[in-house]
Enzyme design. Structure first.
Site, PDB file in Angstrom:
ATOM      1  N   GLU A 165      74.179  41.811  37.992  1.00  0.00           N
ATOM      2  CA  GLU A 165      75.198  40.992  37.173  1.00  0.00           C
ATOM      3  C   GLU A 165      75.801  41.524  35.857  1.00  0.00           C
ATOM      4  OE1 GLU A 165      73.474  36.816  36.215  1.00  0.00           O
ATOM      5  OE2 GLU A 165      73.386  36.630  38.514  1.00  0.00           O
ATOM      6  N   GLU A 355      71.354  36.240  45.189  1.00  0.00           N
ATOM      7  CA  GLU A 355      70.563  35.219  44.397  1.00  0.00           C
ATOM      8  C   GLU A 355      71.472  33.907  44.549  1.00  0.00           C
ATOM      9  OE1 GLU A 355      70.051  35.570  39.876  1.00  0.00           O
ATOM     10  OE2 GLU A 355      69.687  37.806  40.009  1.00  0.00           O
TER      11      GLU A 355
HETATM   12  C1  BG6 Z   1      70.862  35.034  37.195  1.00  0.00           C
HETATM   13  C2  BG6 Z   1      69.826  36.281  36.715  1.00  0.00           C
HETATM   14  O1  BG6 Z   1      71.769  34.984  36.006  1.00  0.00           O
HETATM   15  O2  BG6 Z   1      70.275  33.670  37.072  1.00  0.00           O
HETATM   16  C3  BG6 Z   1      68.316  35.627  36.694  1.00  0.00           C
HETATM   17  O3  BG6 Z   1      70.128  37.214  37.520  1.00  0.00           O
HETATM   18  C4  BG6 Z   1      68.303  34.502  36.182  1.00  0.00           C
HETATM   19  O4  BG6 Z   1      67.599  36.938  36.225  1.00  0.00           O
HETATM   20  C5  BG6 Z   1      69.015  33.377  36.961  1.00  0.00           C
HETATM   21  O5  BG6 Z   1      66.753  34.229  36.206  1.00  0.00           O
HETATM   22  C6  BG6 Z   1      68.880  32.012  36.107  1.00  0.00           C
HETATM   23  O6  BG6 Z   1      69.617  32.305  34.787  1.00  0.00           O
HETATM   24  P1  BG6 Z   1      69.573  31.417  33.740  1.00  0.00           P
HETATM   25  O7  BG6 Z   1      69.989  32.218  32.704  1.00  0.00           O
HETATM   26  O8  BG6 Z   1      70.791  30.480  34.041  1.00  0.00           O
HETATM   27  O9  BG6 Z   1      68.399  30.798  33.410  1.00  0.00           O
END
Ligand code: BG6
Length: 446
Positions: A165, A355
């Site tokens: 990201e 993800e």
């Molecule tokens: C992504 C990241 O942005 O989303 C992760 O790569 C992160 O590391 C996940 O844990 C959830 O993110 P956030 O910032 O919305 O809690």
């Protein structure tokens, strides 16, 4: 609908700073998240830090058993740059190498493929003090670090991800100042974004040159900003918000050109793209897979003087909003993105969802963590992936975010994304309902 192929990747993900702990043990250097969390400027929930978090550095054997219990055939984790090269470049820390060797070998022994992210936001402070991603020298620093990783682990790691990201650590870190290094500068915003892409391409090229047998790609987040209405000004606002954030990288790699709207935006702030000869050839260096982090879509409405792009985010009717975070859940939005990537890559590059998942506050009933909202979210997104796959989109895997509850950046331990619950006091791990469902689903589909 077509069934998923037997070799489809079913995994869960993590990032070194979020899970490892052991922040100053065994020769590890300090990184920008360590420094930020320990400073009074930290915006982290209750000024927490990840000095211990879920202590995976000491509990990795147990955690690998949990991954096996989940029936995952892949584990996505990141290497802590400062654990390998405490000063960012130069001397290698043998204990850091030993740790990741044990992790990689332990996963392989359990039939789980390691999927390694080289950079998930934790830059060694020694490099930040020399300008970090905004300094062009980062391209060489990143290549030096990648070479050490490839030399030590490249014989056993089948999947490599260069950057996670880039929007977050460049745009949010250098222009908005929302995350480390917490800088607010148009120049550093654009410079860090371009350098990240050149560093990515340089490392892909290095990987090829070293003749490693694994596959290499990136993990870009795509949060499409959709115009709230058909009005031209809403469309324009959405386009600018997309172009300057995630689509900057997406169009960079797929079109070999950054979005014009983004370049014009920075020029209007007096900042020019620091382009050197051959840069865009590096940016478009061919990858083996397209790693996509997908969570949600957002609607954007024009509003003069609001934010950086004269627009505001608006909640839409008919979109369920996740209880614990203000995300509008939109699995069909993933379908549209997959179709778009298919087109942009001529369907030549397999897509791995690197993800996908959701935050849900836990509630416990008779010792069971019944996270039905998470379960429904994951199931709905996997359904969409299956639909796209049945229609011919090249899909190669799904990595759920995430395996274990952990340190959620500025949210600290206040937000939970795991399929496995972690009690941060006792470090006890407990499979949630979503984890049990994922396990059954994988068993039936592999
Ligand atoms: C992504 C990241 O942005 O989303 C992760 O790569 C992160 O590391 C996940 O844990 C959830 O993110 P956030 O910032 O919305 O809690």
């Amino acid at each position: 609908m077509e069934k998923f192929p037997k070799d489809f990747i079913w995994g869960v993900g993590s990032a070194s700073y979020q899970v490892e702990g052991a922040w100053n043990e065994d020769g590890k250097g300090e990184n920008i998240w360590d420094r930020y969390c320990h400073s009074p400027e930290s915006k982290v929930f209750e000024h927490q830090n990840a000095d211990v978090t879920i202590d995976e550095y000491h509990r990795f054997e147990e955690d690998m058993d949990w991954l096996k219990e989940l029936r995952c055939n892949a584990y996505r984790f990141s290497i802590s740059w400062a654990r390998i090269l405490p000063a960012g470049t130069g001397a290698v820390n043998p204990k850091g190498i030993a740790y990741y060797n044990k992790l990689i070998d332990g996963l392989l022994a359990r039939g789980i493929q390691p999927m390694v992210t080289l950079y998930h936001w934790d830059l060694p402070v020694a490099l930040q003090d020399k300008g970090g991603w905004a300094n062009r020298e980062i391209v060489d620093w990143f290549a030096e670090y990648a070479r050490v990783c490839f030399e030590n682990f490249g014989d056993r790691v089948p999947y490599w991800i260069t950057l996670n990201e880039p929007t977050v650590f460049t745009f949010s870190g250098h222009l908005l100042g929302a995350v480390p290094p917490c800088i607010q500068s148009f120049e550093q915003g654009l410079y860090s974004a371009h350098h990240a892409m050149v560093a990515h391409g340089t490392v892909v090229r290095l990987f090829r040159k070293m003749g490693l047998k694994g596959k290499i790609g990136f993990a870009f987040d795509i949060v499409p900003k959709l115009p709230y209405t058909d009005a031209e000004e809403d469309k324009k606002a959405a386009r600018l918000a997309n172009a300057t954030t995630q689509y900057f990288f997406y169009e960079g790699v797929t079109k070999g050109k950054y979005p014009k709207e983004a370049i014009d935006f920075y020029e209007s702030k007096g900042v020019k793209l620091p382009l050197q000869d051959g840069d865009m050839e590096l940016v478009t260096e061919k990858c083996d897979f397209f790693g996509l982090n997908y969570y949600l879509t957002q609607a954007v409405r024009y509003k003069k003087g609001c934010g950086l792009f004269d627009c505001e985010y608006v909640f839409r009717e008919n979109f369920p909003v996740a209880n614990a975070v203000e995300w509008e859940i939109d699995p069909e939005g993933l379908y549209d993105v997959l179709k778009d990537v298919q087109k942009a890559t001529n369907n030549e590059v397999p897509i791995i969802i690197t993800e996908n998942g959701i935050c849900q506050d836990d509630y416990c009933e008779n010792g069971e963590y019944n996270d039905d909202e998470r379960l429904g979210y994951i199931r709905a997104h996997i359904d969409v992936i299956q639909k796209a796959y049945s229609e011919g989109v090249k899909m190669a895997g799904y990595v759920c975010w995430c395996g274990f509850d952990n340190f959620e950046w500025n949210n600290g331990t206040n937000k939970r994304f795991g399929l496995i619950h972690v009690d941060f006091e006792t470090q006890k791990r407990t499979m949630k309902k979503s984890g049990k469902w994922y396990r059954e689903f994988i068993s039936k589909n592999s």
